[in-house]
Design a protein around this motif. Structure first.
Motif, mmCIF file in Angstrom:
data_model
loop_
_atom_site.group_PDB
_atom_site.id
_atom_site.type_symbol
_atom_site.label_atom_id
_atom_site.label_comp_id
_atom_site.label_asym_id
_atom_site.label_seq_id
_atom_site.Cartn_x
_atom_site.Cartn_y
_atom_site.Cartn_z
ATOM 1 N N HIS A 1 -5.413 2.125 5.086
ATOM 2 C CA HIS A 1 -5.014 0.711 5.142
ATOM 3 C C HIS A 1 -3.632 0.581 5.775
ATOM 4 O O HIS A 1 -3.392 -0.313 6.589
ATOM 5 N N ARG B 1 1.849 6.022 -7.370
ATOM 6 C CA ARG B 1 0.696 6.642 -8.017
ATOM 7 C C ARG B 1 0.629 8.154 -7.825
ATOM 8 O O ARG B 1 0.263 8.894 -8.732
ATOM 9 N N ILE C 1 -15.305 -2.459 0.079
ATOM 10 C CA ILE C 1 -15.863 -1.947 -1.183
ATOM 11 C C ILE C 1 -17.321 -1.551 -0.968
ATOM 12 O O ILE C 1 -17.777 -0.489 -1.398
ATOM 13 N N ALA D 1 -13.977 -4.655 -7.308
ATOM 14 C CA ALA D 1 -14.938 -3.581 -7.012
ATOM 15 C C ALA D 1 -16.073 -3.493 -8.039
ATOM 16 O O ALA D 1 -17.244 -3.388 -7.645
ATOM 17 N N GLU E 1 0.828 -1.213 0.000
ATOM 18 C CA GLU E 1 0.000 0.000 0.000
ATOM 19 C C GLU E 1 0.865 1.267 0.000
ATOM 20 O O GLU E 1 0.565 2.233 -0.706
ATOM 21 N N GLN F 1 -9.552 -4.511 -4.291
ATOM 22 C CA GLN F 1 -10.507 -3.504 -4.756
ATOM 23 C C GLN F 1 -10.445 -3.335 -6.267
ATOM 24 O O GLN F 1 -11.478 -3.246 -6.933
ATOM 25 N N GLY F 2 -9.221 -3.285 -6.822
ATOM 26 C CA GLY F 2 -9.089 -3.168 -8.278
ATOM 27 C C GLY F 2 -9.662 -4.371 -9.003
ATOM 28 O O GLY F 2 -10.289 -4.252 -10.051
ATOM 29 N N GLU G 1 -16.731 4.067 -7.921
ATOM 30 C CA GLU G 1 -16.469 2.694 -8.341
ATOM 31 C C GLU G 1 -16.200 1.799 -7.129
ATOM 32 O O GLU G 1 -15.986 0.607 -7.269
ATOM 33 N N GLY G 2 -16.184 2.379 -5.953
ATOM 34 C CA GLY G 2 -15.911 1.602 -4.746
ATOM 35 C C GLY G 2 -14.513 1.042 -4.743
ATOM 36 O O GLY G 2 -14.240 -0.030 -4.222
ATOM 37 N N ALA G 3 -13.586 1.773 -5.346
ATOM 38 C CA ALA G 3 -12.267 1.176 -5.534
ATOM 39 C C ALA G 3 -11.124 2.072 -5.135
ATOM 40 O O ALA G 3 -9.987 1.760 -5.413
ATOM 41 N N GLN H 1 -4.020 -1.125 -6.836
ATOM 42 C CA GLN H 1 -5.343 -1.064 -7.454
ATOM 43 C C GLN H 1 -5.296 -1.245 -8.967
ATOM 44 O O GLN H 1 -6.083 -2.003 -9.542
ATOM 45 N N PRO I 1 -5.229 -4.962 0.009
ATOM 46 C CA PRO I 1 -6.620 -4.497 -0.131
ATOM 47 C C PRO I 1 -6.848 -3.722 -1.428
ATOM 48 O O PRO I 1 -7.892 -3.871 -2.061
ATOM 49 N N SER I 2 -5.877 -2.919 -1.818
ATOM 50 C CA SER I 2 -6.054 -2.153 -3.061
ATOM 51 C C SER I 2 -6.123 -3.078 -4.272
ATOM 52 O O SER I 2 -6.865 -2.816 -5.218
ATOM 53 N N PHE I 3 -5.352 -4.173 -4.231
ATOM 54 C CA PHE I 3 -5.428 -5.143 -5.321
ATOM 55 C C PHE I 3 -6.829 -5.753 -5.377
ATOM 56 O O PHE I 3 -7.435 -5.853 -6.451
#
Lengths: 403, 110
Positions: free
Chosen positions: A309, A202, B104, B69, A195, B65-66, A300-302, B26, B61-63
């Motif tokens: 986290h 990013r 999500i 989701a 994370e 979610q990507g 998008e809930g993403a 993500q 978690p981001s993975f």
């Protein structure tokens, strides 16, 4: 016109760095060590005093601009934060005239040696280090050293997370009674690193959509007999550097809805004569679940969960009943510092929730945990010097429950 | 999560080799989603078996979610999602994925 060596950290810590810089050839001969002036370095830690730590690093750069030679007198017995040493490593282009003092403690020597900070350690110190089985360091991993997607189909961020977990397991295996992280701890650690690095890749270059922000990772572990009744404790330190846009700047590219919420939050706090600048308020705002600079992504809930986290994973990984060793995280970003510890960290939701209630977190750093009140300046405050990008430093112990 | 008649297989072992332990990010999850054609399966209302090889130990978690989701959002609830998607993985990996699914849903209601 650029005059000094290529060293962004020097330019950020000392704004008139180029005007001060004297080429090495014009400084005269290097004095004998006994005749060199010393900079005393003590309590180097962004957890305990980030402004003084930045001042110490800036003083080193100022001396490096003009002195024919000087000594870095490391006086800490233990390392309590690996990030200042990572910054020293980044200052290598200007530290050619610097030497370490002769009585560096072995924990500090291990960090200097592992991070390849340009110092000549005495031979006796090197020999002593070889004999120690209670100090471990992981060399700095850099994004640019890894070609994304080239190894096992993994990204640089995935490879580094995996390598760090493997390294800590290697250290644990060298204990008198060999140990290994349980799967839960491997998950917390690997996912936290994933994370942090994903966020750096990013967000470091907010004007582009490329995921190519640079980052650096280092880790250090020391076993000390400072637990209850002199029992051994495994102290772990993780450090991350990201030489890109600070959080407050990156957030400026968020969508209009997010920026409107941010403006309202800043206006509310500033109207209450808060102690923080708009940049520090934006840094606090950026931590909240559901806040992202990626336009439209929440629907998008993403998106918008990555920073929280990280905090949830550190809370879980650093869980311990030994109160003096509760985990802590410090974020230094541009001119802002946010320290996440104490009840603010302890009250976060579980990293692996069982229910659906209250699994999104807000952390406003005040007694009511409300965005209607300003943050407590003990936890969110201004820096007197600009940090070039973001540093994130984590301090925790590895509790028995995870081994 | 009930009995499940699978129409489609989505296997993460095609993404990485056996030396890989971690998947994170993500965008990485979105890319894997495309490779596994989950959008197409969702469009056709297929039932899907999502298989996570046992050599993978961390899905950030981001993975998750990507990767999931759009499906979770489209299906609207955790129960309906698990009715459509069967996860074949270790118990601890299922907890990792479920944590992502729960967040999500929480985020979409935020």
């Amino acid at each position: 016109m650029t005059k000094g060596p290529d060293c962004p950290y020097s330019r950020s810590l000392v704004p008139n760095f180029d005007a001060q810089w004297v080429p090495f050839a014009k400084r005269g001969p290097m004095p004998e060590p006994g005749f060199m002036a010393s900079i005393v370095l003590k309590d180097l830690s962004f957890h305990t005093d980030p402004n003084r730590t930045l001042d110490d690093l800036a003083a080193i750069v100022e001396w490096a601009c003009t002195k024919p030679g000087f000594i870095l007198a490391y006086q800490d017995e233990f390392v309590r934060d690996v990030v200042p040493y990572m910054v020293l490593s980044e200052l290598a282009p200007v530290l050619q005239q610097a030497r370490a003092n002769g009585r560096v403690s072995l924990p500090v020597a291990r960090v200097l040696d592992t991070l390849n900070i340009g110092v000549e350690l005495p031979e006796t110190t090197r020999e002593s280090l070889k004999a120690r089985n209670d100090l471990w360091g992981m060399r700095v991993h850099c994004r640019e050293d890894l070609s994304p997607g080239s190894e096992h189909g993994q990204t640089a961020e995935e490879i580094t997370g995996q390598a760090t977990v493997a390294e800590i397991n290697k250290w644990l295996w060298q204990l008198d009674t060999p140990r290994k992280l349980k799967e839960e701890a491997e998950y917390y650690l690997g996912a936290a690193i994933g994370e942090v690095l994903g966020n750096a890749a990013r967000h470091a270059k907010p004007q582009t959509k490329k995921l190519d922000g640079d980052w650096r990772v280092a880790a250090f572990m020391g076993k000390r007999n400072d637990g209850e009744g002199g029992s051994p404790v495994l102290h772990c330190y993780l450090g991350f550097l990201n030489e890109g846009a600070p959080f407050a700047e990156s957030l400026q590219t968020a969508n209009a809805e997010t920026l409107a919420k941010l403006d309202a939050y800043k206006a509310s706090c500033l109207s209450q004569n808060c102690a923080q600048s708009p940049e520090t308020l934006a840094t606090v705002f950026a931590l909240q679940d559901g806040i992202t600079r990626m336009a439209g992504i929440n629907r998008e809930g993403a998106g918008g969960l990555g920073l929280m986290h990280i905090l949830r994973f550190v809370r879980a990984l650093g869980a311990t009943d030994q109160e003096p060793f509760l985990p802590r995280i410090t974020i230094v970003s541009g001119r802002s510092c946010v320290q996440i510890r104490d009840h603010h960290l302890a009250n976060l939701s579980p990293a692996l929730p069982n229910g659906d209630d209250d699994i999104l977190d807000n952390l406003w750093f005040n007694a009511q945990n409300t965005m209607d009140l300003p943050p407590d300046p003990q936890y969110a405050f201004e820096l007197t010097r600009n940090f070039p990008g973001t540093a994130l430093t984590i301090d925790f112990i590895l509790d028995e429950r995870f081994l | 999560m009930g009995t499940h008649v699978a129409d489609r297989q989505a296997d993460l072992s095609v993404i990485v080799d056996r030396t890989a332990r971690n998947l994170s990010g993500q965008e990485r999850g979105q890319s894997v989603r495309e490779t596994l054609r989950l959008d197409e399966f969702d469009q056709n209302e297929d039932r899907v078996v999502l298989r996570i090889p046992d050599w993978l130990t961390v899905l950030s978690p981001s993975f998750v979610q990507g990767l999931l989701a759009p499906s979770v959002r489209k299906l609207g609830s955790r129960e309906v999602f698990y009715d459509r998607y069967k996860i074949e993985a270790s118990d601890f990996m299922i907890r990792q994925i479920d944590a992502g699914v729960r967040r999500i849903i929480a985020l979409s209601r935020h």
